[in-house]
Design a protein around this motif. Structure first.
Motif: not given
Length: 575
Positions: A220-228, A283-288, A525-534
């Motif tokens: 309950e009360g969570l936002p309908h928005a992208p994020g973590v 993208l910011e959500a994936q990185v966070r 991290t390699a994972e963060e940079s790969e998400r950015i490249i994708d």
């Protein structure tokens, strides 16, 4: 038979599970029968109503000759007599029109298993294929949506009276019309629970565990928005970290019957709170998410189980360098390959290099001036024997080390081509298992070389700004510095993205490149940079500014990705 049809009202090509309920075509069906089970009774009347978005699109209504006398108690209940149905068509004649009326729609009925059971039995008896439409049961919907203090039971008459709708009369069309009104009232209730699509409705109606039911308040009360989103324990420890384009909808899905993972059920039982971190875009959500998992190692995130299992292959700094498997990269220079997620993959890549380039494999420290004892590989001629001073450091560097450095950072051919030739020879002699082993070692090397060169092409750029068009007409903006996401924002439709970028720049993270070290991902991290490249490689993403050119080696490992793609497709075919 009475048939009234205004519009076809088909679902269309879009996935119906993802469609909003207001856009779904429903056919509400009610049957009157002689009673009993489908195999022991017959249909005496069919009523069906097609609706979409609250608008009625058509009706189908007809008496049906069941081929047997109608029992007196059925006549008392429905008013349908044997004389009334004698001139009526049989169900065999009615089925083609009814099945056409149902085509492409979601079937709705009150106590649906009863009506669907009779229809399926009739199709089987007369050689018609049952179309297996998706089915909603308004009785089940009422049990899930309405409380006991609202209605004493879920009978159609009770629900019709509660919602003040069309009155059912135990005649097929009247009862179908009453069910239409009840369906619309129940859809309104589902909307208040933020259940708006067909898929969400089907999941919501399935039974859930007591734990899921008792913890629904966490959503309950969570936002309908992208994020973590972060599930936390009573002591505030993060138990699970996830990401979504719609936080509220994703968290609610954990409390539906569709969530059956045992570890998630255990996590829900221990959770007392869900925190949301709203992000500018996906993208910011994936990185966070990656950063939070790395920082807290939540016990219920699979990829946080062993974050320390990262390995690198490194050429040692000696007179006669060799390959060394290390966990951390120090400040000393040297050719490197990685990161590897596991020791086994890293060892396979080392074996590939050794098979293609005869570097020494012994671990003793060798002198460039004094000979030492030889190992078995030197005696077998599989090593140039620097231990016996059969090769000097300059020759060793030029003939072997330079080739390894080239394969790691520029052109992988010094490793790949000898292994391809080796595979061909083994295949010619039908030694297919050995050829497969060589192939797997080569792919372990090539995947990592390709990945490392791809990462290095981005992390070498001090600053890169990119923007991606949104479906609404705005822009997702990202500032990337040395492969690390330094800033993120979204420009709303109608607002020039440059204005948003000018506001974002001063608040973006300062990323300082380490003075020493040769890590291809020095600031993230390699994972963060790969998400950015994708994200950068998406067709709709546009590069806005860059402090240097974004490029890979002309003859780098990326040009051989067809080998990897072919291997991956063959692997998936075997699954």
């Amino acid at each position: 038979m009475h048939l009234q049809l205004q519009l076809p009202g088909l679902l269309g090509d879009e996935d119906p599970l993802a469609q909003e309920l207001r856009n779904i075509t429903f056919v509400i069906v009610d049957l009157e029968t002689t009673g009993g089970a489908p195999d022991g009774g017959g249909i005496t009347e069919v009523g069906a109503v097609k609706v979409r978005g609250g608008e009625q699109l058509g009706q189908l209504a007809t008496l049906v000759n069941p081929g047997v006398p109608i029992p007196p108690f059925i006549t008392v209940l429905t008013g349908i007599t044997t004389a009334m149905v004698s001139p009526a068509p049989t169900i065999e004649r009615v089925l083609p029109s009814l099945l056409e009326f149902l085509s492409g729609a979601v079937l709705v009925a009150h106590n649906a298993p009863y009506d669907v059971g009779f229809l399926k039995a009739a199709c089987a008896a007369h050689g018609y294929k049952w179309p297996a439409p998706r089915v909603l049961d308004t009785a089940l919907m009422a049990r899930r949506v309405l409380l006991r203090d609202e209605v004493p039971n879920r009978k159609l008459g009770t629900l019709a009276a509660y919602f003040r709708t069309h009155t059912p009369t135990h005649r097929a069309l009247d009862d179908a019309l009453a069910t239409v009104d009840v369906l619309h009232a129940l859809i309104g209730r589902l909307g208040s629970l933020r259940v708006t699509t067909l898929g969400e409705t089907i999941s919501y109606l399935k039974p859930v565990t007591p734990t899921q039911r008792s913890k629904r308040f966490l959503a309950e009360g969570l936002p309908h928005a992208p994020g973590v989103y972060i599930f936390r324990a009573a002591d505030d420890r993060p138990l699970y970290v996830g990401t979504s384009g719609d936080i509220a909808t994703r968290v609610r899905s954990y409390f539906t019957a569709g969530e059956k993972r045992a570890r998630i059920s255990e996590m829900l039982a221990a959770s007392t709170r869900v925190d949301a971190v709203v992000c500018a875009h996906s993208l910011e959500a994936q990185v966070r998410e990656l950063r939070l998992i790395a920082a807290h190692s939540p016990p219920y995130n699979r990829r946080s189980k062993h974050p320390e299992r990262v390995h690198w292959i490194k050429l040692t700094a000696e007179a006669f360098p060799r390959l060394s498997l290390v966990r951390r990269l120090g400040p000393e220079p040297g050719a490197i390959l990685g990161p590897f997620s596991g020791r086994r993959t890293a060892q396979a890549a080392i074996d590939a290099v050794h098979e293609a380039i005869p570097l020494r494999q012994c671990s003793q420290r060798l002198s460039a001036r004094r000979a030492s004892s030889a190992c078995a590989l030197a005696e077998l001629g599989r090593c140039p024997a620097p231990c016996l001073l059969h090769i000097n450091p300059e020759q060793y560097q030029a003939e072997l080390v330079d080739r390894v450095q080239q394969a790691f950072h520029a052109d992988p051919d010094p490793v790949v081509q000898p292994l391809l030739r080796r595979m061909a020879k083994l295949a010619q002699t039908q030694r297919f298992e050995e050829a497969a082993q060589v192939r797997d070692r080569m792919l372990a090397f090539l995947r990592t070389a390709s990945r490392m060169q791809r990462l290095a092409s981005l992390t070498s750029i001090a600053e890169l700004v990119a923007a991606k068009r949104t479906k609404e007409g705005g822009w997702e903006i990202a500032i990337v510095r040395h492969g690390r996401l330094a800033g993120a924002a979204t420009a709303a439709p109608g607002i020039h993205p440059r204005r948003t970028l000018d506001i974002l720049w001063p608040t973006a993270e300062t990323v300082i490149l380490p003075v020493t070290g040769h890590n291809p991902t020095p600031c993230a991290t390699a994972e963060e940079s790969e998400r950015i490249i994708d994200w950068l490689e998406l067709p709709e993403t546009r590069l806005v500014e860059a402090s240097a050119g974004w490029a890979s080696p002309m003859r780098g490992a990326m040009r051989l990705r067809s080998l990897l793609t072919s291997a991956d497709s063959k692997h998936s075919d075997r699954q």
